[in-house]
Design an enzyme around this catalytic site. Structure first.
Site, PDB file in Angstrom:
ATOM      1  CB  SER A 138      39.797  37.037  32.586  1.00 22.87           C
ATOM      2  OG  SER A 138      38.768  36.066  32.407  1.00 22.87           O
ATOM      3  CE1 TYR A 151      36.522  41.270  31.527  1.00 22.31           C
ATOM      4  CE2 TYR A 151      36.670  38.965  30.736  1.00 22.31           C
ATOM      5  CZ  TYR A 151      36.897  39.966  31.755  1.00 22.31           C
ATOM      6  OH  TYR A 151      37.274  39.413  32.939  1.00 22.31           O
TER       7      TYR A 151
END
Length: 247
Positions: A138, A151
């Site tokens: 990400s 996350y």
């Protein structure tokens, strides 16, 4: 990584980026196996498509991953590309004492899942021609978002682990990192319609163009993620952090 004639196993293939890229790779002449927790969404991804298959995938324990890997190789012995794409993203409040369930669940799914599945399949992949592993991280691996600390941390760890994996497998298995920006999917509630996020179709089209470059980039980065990926190198980390904190 060659882009046609592969047998590709994609986790998290029942929705979002995983589903879209699975269909794009299938359209290019690959056999594709999508894996995920929900059979109905997997069936929707493969509906009407020959040489697309679905397997349910439980990433909760090493034993369940070993069983899944054994089933996948038994049914599809030509697998030569592993695409670790499954992931979850949840908000957390770290300001007061509370449960660590979100952190533990996130790290098991986003970090231990890819590590365990890669381990379960590495001997098989070492014996395949044109073998490759793609790990989805990400933009938040490089600049975290304060609302989703576990996350962000899981993706930063997967980025680092992917670098080590690439160096150990260099000359044997190609290792590629796919680092998306904020994309309109249902990774979090309401995200698929959120202003400022990249449309999924646009993202997938740009990604497939990058995969077709020769050689394939070690990091597949659409232009929208460059702001985060190169923030520290370009001395604007604080600016990028302020931006992610405002989400």
């Amino acid at each position: 990584m060659k882009t046609t004639g592969n047998t590709i196993l994609i986790t998290g293939g029942g929705s979002g980026i995983g589903s879209e890229l699975a269909q794009r790779f299938h359209d290019m002449g690959n056999s594709v196996i999508v894996a995920g927790r929900t059979r109905a969404s997997l069936e929707e991804t493969i509906s009407g498509r020959a040489n697309m298959h679905a397997l349910t995938f439980d990433a909760s324990t090493p034993e369940s991953i070993d069983a899944f890997a054994a089933e996948a190789v038994s049914r599809f012995p030509a697998i030569n590309v592993l695409f670790n794409n499954a992931g979850i993203m949840e908000r957390e409040d770290l300001t007061t004492r509370g449960s660590t369930d979100i952190a533990e669940r996130t790290l098991v799914t986003n970090l231990l899942g890819p590590i365990r599945l890669t381990n379960a399949l590495i001997d098989h992949l070492n014996g395949q021609d044109d073998a490759a592993i793609v790990n989805t991280t990400s933009g938040l691996a490089f600049v975290p978002m304060k609302a989703t600390p576990s996350y962000s941390a899981s993706k930063a760890a997967l980025h680092s682990w992917t670098i080590s994996l690439r160096e150990q497998l260099r000359g044997k298995v190609e290792v590629i990192e796919l680092a998306p920006p904020a994309v309109r999917t249902e990774l979090t509630p309401g995200q698929s319609t959120r202003e400022g996020y990249m449309p999924l179709d646009d993202y997938a089209s740009e990604v497939m163009g990058l995969f077709q470059q020769v050689p394939t980039p070690e990091e597949v980065l659409v232009k929208n993620v460059h702001f985060l990926r190169f923030a520290e190198r370009e001395n604007r980390f604080e600016q990028a952090l302020a931006m992610t904190s405002a989400f």
